[in-house]
Each structure stands twice: as structure tokens, then as C-alpha cells.
Design a protein around this motif. Structure first.
Motif, PDB file in Angstrom:
ATOM      1  N   LEU A 176       2.263  60.920 157.079  1.00  0.00           N
ATOM      2  CA  LEU A 176       1.648  59.855 157.860  1.00  0.00           C
ATOM      3  C   LEU A 176       2.433  58.548 157.727  1.00  0.00           C
ATOM      4  N   THR A 177       2.894  58.264 156.522  1.00  0.00           N
ATOM      5  CA  THR A 177       3.699  57.058 156.311  1.00  0.00           C
ATOM      6  C   THR A 177       4.984  57.104 157.123  1.00  0.00           C
ATOM      7  N   ALA A 178       5.627  58.267 157.150  1.00  0.00           N
ATOM      8  CA  ALA A 178       6.850  58.423 157.933  1.00  0.00           C
ATOM      9  C   ALA A 178       6.577  58.227 159.423  1.00  0.00           C
ATOM     10  N   ARG A 179       5.418  58.733 159.878  1.00  0.00           N
ATOM     11  CA  ARG A 179       5.058  58.587 161.297  1.00  0.00           C
ATOM     12  C   ARG A 179       4.805  57.114 161.639  1.00  0.00           C
ATOM     13  N   LEU A 180       4.116  56.385 160.730  1.00  0.00           N
ATOM     14  CA  LEU A 180       3.860  54.967 160.977  1.00  0.00           C
ATOM     15  C   LEU A 180       5.158  54.158 160.985  1.00  0.00           C
ATOM     16  N   ASP A 181       6.084  54.541 160.103  1.00  0.00           N
ATOM     17  CA  ASP A 181       7.377  53.857 160.086  1.00  0.00           C
ATOM     18  C   ASP A 181       8.119  54.066 161.401  1.00  0.00           C
ATOM     19  N   LYS A 182       7.982  55.289 161.965  1.00  0.00           N
ATOM     20  CA  LYS A 182       8.651  55.556 163.252  1.00  0.00           C
ATOM     21  C   LYS A 182       8.010  54.745 164.369  1.00  0.00           C
ATOM     22  N   TRP A 183       6.665  54.628 164.319  1.00  0.00           N
ATOM     23  CA  TRP A 183       6.006  53.798 165.331  1.00  0.00           C
ATOM     24  C   TRP A 183       6.485  52.344 165.238  1.00  0.00           C
ATOM     25  N   ASP A 184       6.598  51.838 164.015  1.00  0.00           N
ATOM     26  CA  ASP A 184       7.086  50.470 163.843  1.00  0.00           C
ATOM     27  C   ASP A 184       8.479  50.314 164.446  1.00  0.00           C
ATOM     28  N   SER A 185       9.324  51.309 164.227  1.00  0.00           N
ATOM     29  CA  SER A 185      10.690  51.253 164.740  1.00  0.00           C
ATOM     30  C   SER A 185      10.715  51.304 166.266  1.00  0.00           C
ATOM     31  N   ASP A 186       9.855  52.186 166.829  1.00  0.00           N
ATOM     32  CA  ASP A 186       9.845  52.343 168.298  1.00  0.00           C
ATOM     33  C   ASP A 186       9.341  51.086 169.002  1.00  0.00           C
ATOM     34  N   LEU A 187       8.400  50.365 168.380  1.00  0.00           N
ATOM     35  CA  LEU A 187       7.786  49.211 169.048  1.00  0.00           C
ATOM     36  C   LEU A 187       8.409  47.877 168.629  1.00  0.00           C
ATOM     37  N   LYS A 188       9.428  47.928 167.808  1.00  0.00           N
ATOM     38  CA  LYS A 188      10.053  46.693 167.342  1.00  0.00           C
ATOM     39  C   LYS A 188      10.788  45.981 168.485  1.00  0.00           C
ATOM     40  N   ASP A 189      10.661  44.663 168.552  1.00  0.00           N
ATOM     41  CA  ASP A 189      11.287  43.858 169.613  1.00  0.00           C
ATOM     42  C   ASP A 189      12.076  42.732 168.940  1.00  0.00           C
ATOM     43  N   ASP A 190      13.362  43.009 168.646  1.00  0.00           N
ATOM     44  CA  ASP A 190      14.166  42.068 167.872  1.00  0.00           C
ATOM     45  C   ASP A 190      14.437  40.758 168.603  1.00  0.00           C
ATOM     46  N   ASP A 191      14.643  40.842 169.927  1.00  0.00           N
ATOM     47  CA  ASP A 191      14.994  39.600 170.639  1.00  0.00           C
ATOM     48  C   ASP A 191      13.786  38.881 171.209  1.00  0.00           C
ATOM     49  N   GLY A 192      12.573  39.435 171.016  1.00  0.00           N
ATOM     50  CA  GLY A 192      11.355  38.742 171.408  1.00  0.00           C
ATOM     51  C   GLY A 192      11.181  38.553 172.893  1.00  0.00           C
ATOM     52  N   ASP A 193      11.765  39.444 173.709  1.00  0.00           N
ATOM     53  CA  ASP A 193      11.629  39.275 175.168  1.00  0.00           C
ATOM     54  C   ASP A 193      10.462  40.067 175.737  1.00  0.00           C
ATOM     55  N   GLY A 194       9.680  40.726 174.858  1.00  0.00           N
ATOM     56  CA  GLY A 194       8.528  41.477 175.335  1.00  0.00           C
ATOM     57  C   GLY A 194       8.817  42.928 175.630  1.00  0.00           C
ATOM     58  N   VAL A 195      10.089  43.330 175.529  1.00  0.00           N
ATOM     59  CA  VAL A 195      10.468  44.723 175.788  1.00  0.00           C
ATOM     60  C   VAL A 195      10.892  45.343 174.457  1.00  0.00           C
ATOM     61  N   PRO A 196      10.214  46.416 173.975  1.00  0.00           N
ATOM     62  CA  PRO A 196      10.599  47.046 172.709  1.00  0.00           C
ATOM     63  C   PRO A 196      12.052  47.494 172.724  1.00  0.00           C
ATOM     64  N   ASN A 197      12.678  47.509 171.539  1.00  0.00           N
ATOM     65  CA  ASN A 197      14.080  47.927 171.429  1.00  0.00           C
ATOM     66  C   ASN A 197      14.334  49.280 172.079  1.00  0.00           C
ATOM     67  N   LYS A 198      13.327  50.154 171.987  1.00  0.00           N
ATOM     68  CA  LYS A 198      13.501  51.510 172.507  1.00  0.00           C
ATOM     69  C   LYS A 198      13.783  51.506 174.005  1.00  0.00           C
ATOM     70  N   PHE A 199      13.196  50.523 174.718  1.00  0.00           N
ATOM     71  CA  PHE A 199      13.366  50.461 176.170  1.00  0.00           C
ATOM     72  C   PHE A 199      14.278  49.315 176.621  1.00  0.00           C
ATOM     73  N   ASP A 200      14.748  48.501 175.699  1.00  0.00           N
ATOM     74  CA  ASP A 200      15.525  47.305 176.035  1.00  0.00           C
ATOM     75  C   ASP A 200      16.992  47.667 176.298  1.00  0.00           C
ATOM     76  N   LYS A 201      17.397  47.523 177.576  1.00  0.00           N
ATOM     77  CA  LYS A 201      18.782  47.834 177.947  1.00  0.00           C
ATOM     78  C   LYS A 201      19.706  46.629 177.758  1.00  0.00           C
ATOM     79  N   CYS A 202      19.123  45.447 177.524  1.00  0.00           N
ATOM     80  CA  CYS A 202      19.926  44.246 177.294  1.00  0.00           C
ATOM     81  C   CYS A 202      19.458  43.577 176.007  1.00  0.00           C
ATOM     82  N   PRO A 203      19.874  44.120 174.841  1.00  0.00           N
ATOM     83  CA  PRO A 203      19.417  43.549 173.573  1.00  0.00           C
ATOM     84  C   PRO A 203      20.010  42.156 173.345  1.00  0.00           C
TER      85      PRO A 203
END
Length: 438
Positions: A265-292
Motif C-alpha cells: 500500500l505504501t508503494a502504491r501511495l508513493d506511485k500516486w504521489d509521483s503521478d500527480l506531482k506538478d513541479d512547475d505549478g501550472d496545474g498539469v501533473p508531470n505525467k501529462f505535462d508535455k512542456c515541463p
């Protein structure tokens, strides 16, 4: 006599070494601490043979017979085991006993057509924690019985045969039993028999019993189902230790399983955190962000890339939410499903979400997404899951071209239920994501 003893003890040693492994757990399998006697075999039968003579360890009641005869004796008994340490046995003993005085030329020979005694037998190893699953089991027995005997007096070449008489006698046993298999014991014993009348043909005083010994070896077999251990070979301490070890192993296995599930479960939560992380704060998660790495404050499209700057003046258009628009949103809410305990949207929800995205793009609506859960699990986990599900819906709509700046995603966990959490139906209703157009 000496050779017979040596042969008997060599045989016992061989049986002990051969049966040591067979006895490892045979006394405790299928039993429970303080369990009833129905878990065991309690009846047994024993057969043995050996030497009958007039000698004894203390050389009393010999009547001057310095030269003893060693005659064959035999015995059969049936025993009921009352507890691991105590049993009652009915024993039959037969054979003959003789003795001589070579100097005087006198002696006797007594035949024993039968003798029957009832004895209580005490097994030391089965109440001693130091021998909780011992192969070698010391025992002692004491009983009372009836003996029929016929004595013949010898004086030189003259033999005087006396009448058969029936008398009381007391058998006292000590010995060792060797548990060579499940429900099978090899028995080595020494039995003193005290007879209260003229066993050797000579009338005794009131407190002068005749004494003879029976040195024997034999086998005891437990009766009943071989699936059960023999109570006479069982030690309560061994049963208690085995039960404690089994329960410890079960608890340890359960703990290890819970630990593995928690790690997963911890590993799954860590993956969710990674998938939804938005480093540049533009509202688009890194997973879907084509212009980081988009500069802060830059307006971006659904793929995270900057929107072209609009230089002409915009006309304010009044936004009107129609009943058809509300119907599309309601259908999206109704059809929205996630993977169990995850924020992954199921494929069957895509079609209705696509229609919501089309409205947002066409009419430039704003949308508020509010994630909710039931009260199952911890507050921290539910707050995270509700937020992640709302963010997952936003990410999907943005991936279809919706403006991320016009979509707000919030998680409320179990704090705003619309039904009771006491029923499965209520908890199902509380697990939802609400859409609000404006």
C-alpha cells in the motif's frame, strides 16, 4: 542368567535407537492442552515373558534356599489409562518358581496355574517437564490379586506334592518403557510378588510373606484408532508447548502478511504521489505535462504548454448553464468509477467525462470538483484519496483540452457525508466526486 540380561538390555538399546525418530511428535499430534481423553487411545494390552525365581534385591524370605532355579514365566495384562501418568491394569501371571539348598538336599517347586491382580501404574516421565516427550519412561506399579499355586517339597530324593491353594498376593513393579512407535512400548520390568501363605510349601508366621520375583521383557500395544496418540505416552507439557508454538507461528504469519500488505500500500501511495506531482505549478501533473518547467504564472493548455498570447480585446459573454449542460454533468457523476482504493478512473467513465470536457471547452465554463469518501480507514488516507480522485478527474479533463485554470479540485475525505456510513449502501453513496459548473 547373565547372558539373558545382557541380551535383554541390548535389545532395548536397539529398539530405543530405532524408535527415537518415530516418537518425535507422535504423543501430541491432534491433541489440545487440557483436552478430553477422547483425543487419545486409553486402552492397551501387554504381553511379556521372563524369569521367575525366589531371589530378590534384599535376599529376604529365601528359607535357606541358596541355589535358586530360573524358570520361564509369562504375563498378559489389559490397562486403562486414566491420565498421562496413571493407569489401572488387570494382569495374568503364570509359570513356576523353585529353590534348593544344595548342602541339605532340600528345596521346593511351586507351579502357578494362574494369578490375577489389579494394579495402579504410575509413569514418572509423563508428569515431569524435563522429560516432556521422552522415549524412555520409568514406571512403578502396586496392586492386589488372587493366586492359585501348587507346591512340591523336595527332601533328597523324596518329593511331597501339596494341595493347590488360592491365596492373596501383592505385586510391586518397577521398570522402564521405551516408546518405540506411536502407541507401541517395549517394556523391561522387575516385579516383586508378596504372597501371604505357604507359597513354597512351608507355613509362615503372621508377618512373614513368601516372596518371588519376575524379571520380564515384553511389548505393550495401544488399542483403538492409530490416528490418535496413546495417553500413556503423552505428556501435557509437550502438548502445551506444541500448541503454543503453533499459535506463535500463526500469529507471526498473520503479522508478516499484514506487513507485506502495508508495504504494498505504501508503494502504491508513493506511485500516486509521483503521478500527480506538478513541479512547475501550472496545474498539469508531470505525467501529462508535455512542456515541463513552464515559468510560474504562465497560462497553459491541457498538455501543459503555454497558450498563445491574445492581443485583441475580449468581449465579455454571459455564461448560461442549460438543462442539457446539467444533464451531461449529472451523467458524468453517475458514471464515474475508480479502481478499488485507487484514484485510477475506469475506462467505462471516459465517454461521459469527454462530454463534460467538450462543454468546458465550448462554453468556457469553470468547474469545481469535490472528492468525498466514506469513513472506512484513517482520516489521513481518506483525505489523500479524495483529493487524488478529484485531481485525477481534473487531469483527465485537462488532457482532453479543458483549461486547467478553470478547474478547481478539492478533497474533503469523509467530512461531508450525504448518507449514513453504517450501511454498505450509505458508504457507497458517500464515495463520490461532485461536479459544480459555474
Amino acid at each position: 542368567m547373565k547372558n539373558l540380561k545382557n541380551l535383554t538390555f541390548l535389545l532395548a538399546a536397539g529398539l530405543i535407537s530405532a524408535g527415537a525418530q518415530a516418537q518425535t511428535k507422535s504423543t501430541i499430534e491432534g491433541t489440545t492442552p487440557l483436552g478430553s481423553s477422547s483425543e487419545y487411545r486409553t486402552w492397551s494390552i501387554g504381553v511379556n515373558g521372563g524369569i521367575l525365581n525366589q531371589t530378590n534385591l534384599f535376599n529376604f524370605a529365601r528359607r535357606g534356599n541358596t541355589d535358586m532355579d530360573n524358570n520361564a514365566g509369562y504375563s498378559v495384562y489389559v490397562k486403562k489409562q486414566i491420565s498421562p501418568s496413571f493407569g489401572i491394569k488387570a494382569q495374568y501371571l503364570g509359570g513356576k518358581v523353585g529353590g534348593k539348598n544344595a548342602v541339605l538336599g532340600t528345596g521346593f517347586e511351586t507351579k502357578i496355574p494362574y494369578s490375577v491382580a489389579l494394579s495402579g501404574e504410575y509413569t514418572l516421565a509423563n508428569v515431569n517437564w524435563r522429560f516432556f516427550n521422552s522415549v524412555m519412561k520409568p514406571y512403578a506399579a502396586l496392586g492386589l490379586g488372587v493366586m492359585n499355586s501348587e507346591a512340591t517339597l523336595i527332601d533328597g530324593n523324596t518329593q511331597t506334592k501339596q494341595d493347590k491353594i488360592t491365596k492373596m498376593y501383592v505385586p510391586a513393579d518397577i521398570g522402564l518403557k521405551f516408546a518405540i512407535a506411536k502407541g507401541v512400548n517395549f517394556d523391561l520390568g522387575y516385579q516383586l510378588n508378596f504372597v501371604n501363605k505357604n507359597f513354597d510349601g512351608v507355613v509362615n508366621g503372621v508377618f512373614q510373606p513368601d516372596v518371588f520375583t519376575y524379571i520380564h521383557a515384553g511389548v505393550e500395544f495401544a488399542l483403538g484408532s492409530t490416528a490418535k496418540p496413546f495417553l500413556g505416552n503423552s505428556n501435557p507439557v509437550a502438548t502445551l508447548l506444541a500448541d503454543n508454538a503453533a499459535k506463535y507461528d500463526a500469529i507471526k504469519a498473520e503479522r508478516d502478511a499484514l506487513k507485506a500488505a502495508n508495504n504494498a500500500l505504501t508503494a502504491r501511495l508513493d506511485k500516486w504521489d509521483s503521478d500527480l506531482k506538478d513541479d512547475d505549478g501550472d496545474g498539469v501533473p508531470n505525467k501529462f505535462d508535455k512542456c515541463p518547467n513552464t515559468p510560474s504564472g504562465t497560462k497553459v493548455d491541457g498538455s501543459g504548454c503555454p497558450l498563445p498570447e491574445i492581443k485583441h480585446e475580449t468581449t465579455v459573454i454571459e455564461k448560461i448553464i442549460t438543462e442539457e449542460d446539467k444533464k451531461v454533468v449529472d451523467e458524468a457523476i453517475k458514471n464515474l468509477e475508480f479502481e478499488l482504493s485507487k484514484s485510477t478512473i475506469r475506462e467505462k467513465s471516459y465517454a461521459s467525462l469527454d462530454r463534460v470536457a467538450a462543454i468546458l471547452i465550448e462554453k468556457n465554463f469553470s468547474l469545481k470538483l469535490a472528492g468525498h469518501t466514506d469513513n472506512t480507514g484513517s482520516m489521513q488516507l481518506n483525505m489523500r484519496l479524495s483529493k487524488e480522485r478529484a485531481e485525477a478527474v481534473k487531469a483527465y479533463l485537462v488532457s482532453k483540452g479543458a483549461n486547467p485554470s478553470r478547474i478547481e479540485a478539492t478533497g474533503y475525505g469523509p467530512t461531508q457525508p450525504i448518507a449514513t456510513n453504517a450501511t454498505a449502501e450509505g458508504r457507497q453513496a458517500n464515495r463520490r466526486v461532485e461536479f459544480t459548473l459555474y
